[in-house]
Design an enzyme around this catalytic site. Structure first.
Site, PDB file in Angstrom:
ATOM      1  N   HIS A 165       0.677  -1.119   0.045  1.00 14.34           N
ATOM      2  CA  HIS A 165      -0.155   0.083  -0.063  1.00 14.34           C
ATOM      3  C   HIS A 165       0.735   1.370  -0.088  1.00 14.34           C
ATOM      4  O   HIS A 165       0.611   2.250   0.732  1.00 14.34           O
ATOM      5  CB  HIS A 165      -0.947  -0.031   1.263  1.00 14.34           C
ATOM      6  CG  HIS A 165      -1.900  -1.102   1.346  1.00 14.34           C
ATOM      7  ND1 HIS A 165      -3.362  -0.838   0.779  1.00 14.34           N
ATOM      8  CD2 HIS A 165      -1.947  -2.356   1.701  1.00 14.34           C
ATOM      9  CE1 HIS A 165      -3.933  -2.037   0.793  1.00 14.34           C
ATOM     10  NE2 HIS A 165      -3.104  -3.001   1.386  1.00 14.34           N
TER      11      HIS A 165
ATOM     12  N   ASN B 278     -10.532  -2.565   2.669  1.00 12.88           N
ATOM     13  CA  ASN B 278     -10.123  -2.691   1.164  1.00 12.88           C
ATOM     14  C   ASN B 278     -11.419  -2.531   0.315  1.00 12.88           C
ATOM     15  O   ASN B 278     -12.521  -2.539   0.909  1.00 12.88           O
ATOM     16  CB  ASN B 278      -9.590  -4.022   0.955  1.00 12.88           C
ATOM     17  CG  ASN B 278      -7.926  -3.962   1.223  1.00 12.88           C
ATOM     18  OD1 ASN B 278      -7.438  -3.031   1.490  1.00 12.88           O
ATOM     19  ND2 ASN B 278      -7.375  -5.485   1.124  1.00 12.88           N
TER      20      ASN B 278
ATOM     21  N   HIS C  53      -4.016   1.206  12.489  1.00 13.94           N
ATOM     22  CA  HIS C  53      -3.814  -0.029  13.088  1.00 13.94           C
ATOM     23  C   HIS C  53      -5.151  -0.617  13.561  1.00 13.94           C
ATOM     24  O   HIS C  53      -5.629   0.159  13.923  1.00 13.94           O
ATOM     25  CB  HIS C  53      -3.040   0.324  14.368  1.00 13.94           C
ATOM     26  CG  HIS C  53      -2.550  -0.970  15.017  1.00 13.94           C
ATOM     27  ND1 HIS C  53      -3.191  -2.008  15.645  1.00 13.94           N
ATOM     28  CD2 HIS C  53      -1.129  -1.696  15.085  1.00 13.94           C
ATOM     29  CE1 HIS C  53      -2.676  -2.935  16.128  1.00 13.94           C
ATOM     30  NE2 HIS C  53      -1.399  -2.864  15.688  1.00 13.94           N
TER      31      HIS C  53
HETATM   32  C1  HEM Z   1      -8.270  -8.204   5.234  1.00 10.28           C
HETATM   33  C2  HEM Z   1      -6.862  -8.188   5.049  1.00 10.28           C
HETATM   34  C3  HEM Z   1      -6.257  -6.942   4.941  1.00 10.28           C
HETATM   35  C4  HEM Z   1      -6.671  -5.739   4.564  1.00 10.28           C
HETATM   36  C5  HEM Z   1      -7.938  -4.972   4.170  1.00 10.28           C
HETATM   37  C6  HEM Z   1      -5.512  -4.689   4.465  1.00 10.28           C
HETATM   38  C7  HEM Z   1      -5.563  -3.284   4.302  1.00 10.28           C
HETATM   39  C8  HEM Z   1      -4.332  -2.802   4.370  1.00 10.28           C
HETATM   40  C9  HEM Z   1      -4.500  -1.259   4.224  1.00 10.28           C
HETATM   41  C10 HEM Z   1      -5.836  -0.316   3.854  1.00 10.28           C
HETATM   42  C11 HEM Z   1      -3.097  -0.711   4.389  1.00 10.28           C
HETATM   43  C12 HEM Z   1      -2.748   0.885   3.923  1.00 10.28           C
HETATM   44  C13 HEM Z   1      -2.774   1.495   5.410  1.00 10.28           C
HETATM   45  C14 HEM Z   1      -2.409   2.956   4.935  1.00 10.28           C
HETATM   46  O1  HEM Z   1      -2.755   3.657   3.918  1.00 10.28           O
HETATM   47  O2  HEM Z   1      -1.353   3.415   5.326  1.00 10.28           O
HETATM   48  C15 HEM Z   1      -2.314  -1.719   4.826  1.00 10.28           C
HETATM   49  C16 HEM Z   1      -1.202  -1.687   4.816  1.00 10.28           C
HETATM   50  C17 HEM Z   1      -0.315  -2.690   5.524  1.00 10.28           C
HETATM   51  N1  HEM Z   1      -0.847  -3.883   5.612  1.00 10.28           N
HETATM   52 FE1  HEM Z   1      -2.508  -4.635   5.250  1.00 10.28          FE
HETATM   53  N2  HEM Z   1      -4.282  -5.538   4.951  1.00 10.28           N
HETATM   54  C18 HEM Z   1      -4.885  -6.661   5.057  1.00 10.28           C
HETATM   55  C19 HEM Z   1      -3.879  -7.868   5.534  1.00 10.28           C
HETATM   56  C20 HEM Z   1      -2.930  -7.485   5.770  1.00 10.28           C
HETATM   57  C21 HEM Z   1      -1.980  -8.822   6.569  1.00 10.28           C
HETATM   58  C22 HEM Z   1      -2.615 -10.224   6.693  1.00 10.28           C
HETATM   59  C23 HEM Z   1      -0.889  -8.169   6.819  1.00 10.28           C
HETATM   60  C24 HEM Z   1       0.187  -8.882   7.593  1.00 10.28           C
HETATM   61  C25 HEM Z   1       0.052  -9.891   8.489  1.00 10.28           C
HETATM   62  C26 HEM Z   1      -0.921  -6.637   6.601  1.00 10.28           C
HETATM   63  C27 HEM Z   1       0.176  -5.883   6.569  1.00 10.28           C
HETATM   64  C28 HEM Z   1       0.164  -4.557   6.237  1.00 10.28           C
HETATM   65  C29 HEM Z   1       1.445  -3.711   6.393  1.00 10.28           C
HETATM   66  C30 HEM Z   1       2.651  -4.014   6.958  1.00 10.28           C
HETATM   67  C31 HEM Z   1       0.853  -2.356   5.753  1.00 10.28           C
HETATM   68  C32 HEM Z   1       1.777  -1.179   5.678  1.00 10.28           C
HETATM   69  C33 HEM Z   1       1.301  -0.305   6.980  1.00 10.28           C
HETATM   70  C34 HEM Z   1       2.226   0.885   7.224  1.00 10.28           C
HETATM   71  O3  HEM Z   1       3.424   0.976   6.701  1.00 10.28           O
HETATM   72  O4  HEM Z   1       1.638   1.778   7.747  1.00 10.28           O
HETATM   73  N3  HEM Z   1      -2.244  -6.467   5.961  1.00 10.28           N
HETATM   74  N4  HEM Z   1      -3.373  -2.739   4.848  1.00 10.28           N
END
Ligand code: HEM
Length: 753
Positions: free
Chosen positions: A131, A203, A395
């Site tokens: 992202h 999402n 978070h």
């Molecule tokens: C339903 C499943 C998931 C959804 C809806 C989702 C959604 C998102 C979204 C919207 C962001 C962007 C946040 C932003 O705009 O700053 C993000 C970032 C991220 N997601 Fe997910 N994600 C999902 C699953 C996962 C899983 C399973 C993991 C890890 C175990 C994960 C790890 C991350 C990480 C590391 C970031 C970057 C966060 C940051 O640097 O601030 N995500 N995710």
């Protein structure tokens, strides 16, 4: 904010823009880079920084621990008329380093030089691991109050207004990648509630590739560019992605959503959002329900065509963020309703046989209605991209009392992952003190010190219990609205690395999604798979994915196999007998066209009758008219926004032809290859190209006067969605009606049912 506002607000922007800019070429459409009017000469009279643009907002000026300061948000940025060091010493010169003579070496003592260069050298921080590419906006959420029965969350009480910051994103691409790639979109919302921040990290698709967070690095490694050549950027059309999802069949449902039109949204404003996981709500009485969160866009769900998306990646890689900012600037405020599907909190955690802890499953809306519980309006663009959009940290554990998590194994892993990655991305443990992340609730934690500590903690006893600080901070109870960890019973079970058996069904809901699509959406899906697998190098991967498609639906499989030149395999699992969910289809209804762009082609040497009125009527309808002419400057007293050289069809949702301009002096293929077509043309070839592309992309096209002849020359006259009208007003009315359905799909009959 009511829905009648955009039209009015567009007019206001027009008015204030024309008031503020004396120049006759004043831009009256969104996109002015600054809030002032630049002069040709360098301004030299000292004055305070210009205010932000009227549509810009910034995080409230709170202390690092959440108290209101009362300072204007502009106090977050630079102050005063004069250039200073970071310590506030005024500077005489920033263009010359301090040297031992004009030809001598730079002196070590030049602190200004070293400070400026050192700071610049460290301007970049790591981009998000996923992202990375995103765009944000400020807004307000207003609760309807009907969720009060199921949750004690204060921000959901009737009429309560809560400030929010939303960040939309793609998943796969780097920070500088294009907006309109085929991918899932993030839709993350930070609600600054007075009971603590609530982050709904959603999402635009309701299911996820994997059922257990431990596989997140695997799916992302597979989907990101190949590690040897680092290509392709921001795409799933490559071997490693299809290798993973074809071997790992629980990913097939999400893969199908990506291959559908949902993977190429027209705009962030036309996307649904889904919390994906099931959450648990708890009310004042301690009663619980399970819920899934949904965002429903006021403008409906709309997508690009695949060719349009690909063209945009080159022509306007910032298409989605520009659309978001322009819409807000024009007063066409993006709106969504937050809705919940509510399920009884039973020990099985299932509903209608669907496992609510499985993030690869949806609950069709026909089985559990989405009940709207509040409205989100985005009404301010950020003042500074880095400070706000880049540094915002979401978070899933940021929950107010009344909302709690469930044991969905994907959700559980996410609870660990976000804060862990943000420690590195934002350079230490104090990122909740960055202005965009500061809560709007009083903070009294016992977290201390660390890199970039902004709070100045008093007292000597950041521990509990203590007597030296008089016992403060004290634990809160129900009366003080403490967070509620719902005391859910954890069933006695062996410690295992395993999933519940219900997670093994990888195909029935994929088939449900496919069967719920309209014929034209099915055509797009077939096209998407054929494109993506056609881009794979390895035959084995194509064959393996075809096997997965056979297990979803034989028609889908056969059509894709034909495109790939491969035999269609037989299913290896029984095809599920499912009831389609019409709510999953995005066509067949009508929606407002707020903030959409209408291109108006004019001929400066022709009849300009009705153009000014049509242009104003487009504004009045809450849309943005862009005048397209052979040259820049003014035509008929109106500013030209695009020339045949700078404009391209993909910018416009619909096109009106007010004239038939002859080839302009720069219609020379050697200079502008868009002008290249065989034989002489009576109309500028770039206008014909514009019409042909809009026609291919199923857009409405209207013409009057000489413009009607362009339709004939482009060979599109008389086809569905092509309007030859007697006047500009008539043409616009007809085109507006067509735009309500988003596209004129009747133009292209589908081959599958
Ligand atoms: C339903 C499943 C998931 C959804 C809806 C989702 C959604 C998102 C979204 C919207 C962001 C962007 C946040 C932003 O705009 O700053 C993000 C970032 C991220 N997601 Fe997910 N994600 C999902 C699953 C996962 C899983 C399973 C993991 C890890 C175990 C994960 C790890 C991350 C990480 C590391 C970031 C970057 C966060 C940051 O640097 O601030 N995500 N995710």
């Amino acid at each position: 904010m009511d829905s009648s506002k955009p039209a009015e607000a567009v007019k206001n922007v027009v008015k204030s823009a024309s008031e503020k800019i004396a120049d006759a070429l004043s831009p009256d459409v969104p996109g002015a880079p600054g809030s002032g009017t630049p002069t040709v000469e360098e301004p030299t009279t000292p004055h305070d920084p210009l205010p932000p643009k009227p549509e810009q907002g910034a995080p409230q000026t709170r202390t690092p621990t959440g108290a209101e300061t009362g300072a204007p948000t502009i106090a977050n940025g630079q102050q005063g008329a004069y250039l200073t060091t970071s310590q506030g010493a005024r500077l005489r010169d920033t263009d010359h380093s301090l040297k031992a003579g004009p030809r001598g070496p730079i002196l070590m003592q030049d602190h200004h030089f070293r400070e400026k260069i050192t700071h610049f050298d460290h301007e970049r921080i790591p981009e998000r691991v996923v992202h990375a590419r995103g765009a944000g906006a400020h807004g307000v959420f207003t609760a309807y109050g009907n969720a009060e029965a199921v949750t004690r969350a204060g921000f959901l009480k009737k009429g309560r207004e809560t400030e929010v910051f939303v960040r939309f994103s793609t998943v796969l691409g780097s920070r500088g990648s294009a907006d309109t790639v085929r991918d899932t979109r993030g839709f993350a919302t930070k609600f600054y509630t007075d009971e603590g921040t609530f982050d709904l990290v959603a999402n635009n698709m309701p299911v996820f590739f994997i059922q257990d967070a431990i596989k997140f690095p695997d799916i992302i490694h597979a989907a990101k560019p190949h590690p040897d050549r680092e290509i392709p950027q921001a795409q799933s059309a490559h071997d490693t992605f299809w290798d993973f999802v074809s071997l790992h069949t629980e990913a097939q449902h999400h893969a199908l959503w990506n291959m559908s039109d949902r993977g190429i949204p027209r705009s962030y404003r036309t996307m649904e959002g889904f919390g994906v996981h099931t959450f648990r709500l708890v009310n004042e009485a301690g009663e619980t329900v399970l819920v899934k969160f949904h965002w429903k866009p006021k403008l409906g769900v709309h997508s690009l065509t695949w060719e349009e998306a690909q063209m945009l990646n080159g022509i306007d890689p910032d298409f989605h963020r520009r659309d978001l900012y322009d819409a807000i600037e024009a007063g066409a405020y993006p709106e969504w309703e937050l809705g919940i599907q509510v399920f009884p909190d039973t020990p099985e955690e299932t509903f209608a046989g669907i496992d609510l802890l499985d993030p690869t499953k949806i609950v069709p809306e026909e089985l559990a209605e989405v009940q709207p519980i509040g409205k989100l309006v985005l009404n301010r663009t950020p003042t500074n991209f880095f400070a706000e959009t880049e540094q915002v940290a979401f978070h899933l554990g940021h929950l107010p009392p009344g909302i709690d998590v469930t044991n969905d194994p994907l959700l559980q892993g996410r609870l660990f992952s976000y804060v862990d990655t943000q420690l590195t991305r934002l350079g230490g443990p104090n990122f909740s003190q960055i202005p965009i992340n500061r809560p709007h609730a009083a903070v009294n934690d016992m977290l201390r010190d660390g890199f970039h500590q902004h709070a100045v903690h008093a007292g000597v006893a950041p521990y509990r219990p203590n007597s030296l600080d008089g016992g403060n901070p004290f634990p809160a109870g129900d009366a003080e609205n403490a967070f509620v960890d719902v005391p859910v019973t954890v069933t006695q079970a062996p410690k295992v690395r395993a999933n519940p058996a219900s997670f093994d069904d990888h195909y029935s809901q994929v088939r449900l999604f496919w069967l719920s699509m309209s014929p034209v959406e099915k055509e797009h899906i077939i096209r998407a798979y054929t494109f993506e697998l056609g881009k794979c190098y390895e035959q084995a991967i194509k064959e393996r994915q075809l096997q997965c498609l056979a297990n979803i639906d034989p028609v889908l499989c056969e059509q894709v196999a034909t495109g790939l030149g491969l035999p269609a395999p037989q299913p290896t699992v029984p095809l599920a007998d499912v009831t389609p969910s019409p709510a999953l289809s995005q066509v067949g209804r009508e929606w407002p066209a707020d903030g959409r762009t209408v291109g108006i082609v004019v001929d400066p040497d022709g009849d300009l009758d009705g153009v000014a009125e049509v242009r104003q009527a487009v504004f009045d309808a809450g849309m943005v008219p862009l005048l397209i002419a052979p040259h820049g400057g003014m035509v008929g007293g109106m500013p030209v926004q695009r020339t045949f050289a700078t404009g391209r069809s993909v910018e416009f949702d619909a096109v009106l032809l007010a004239g038939a301009p002859a080839p302009a002096p720069d219609a020379i293929p050697a200079r502008d290859d868009k002008a290249g077509r065989p034989g002489p043309a009576a109309v500028d070839p770039r206008v014909l190209l514009l019409v042909e592309e809009c026609w291919r992309h199923a857009k409405a096209i209207g013409a009057w006067g000489a413009g009607v002849t362009v339709l004939e020359q482009a060979g599109v006259a008389g086809t569905p969605g092509i309007v030859a009208a007697g006047s500009g007003a008539e043409a616009l009315t007809a085109v507006q009606q067509l735009m309500a359905a988003h596209r004129v799909w009747e133009r292209f009959p589908a081959s599958v049912a």
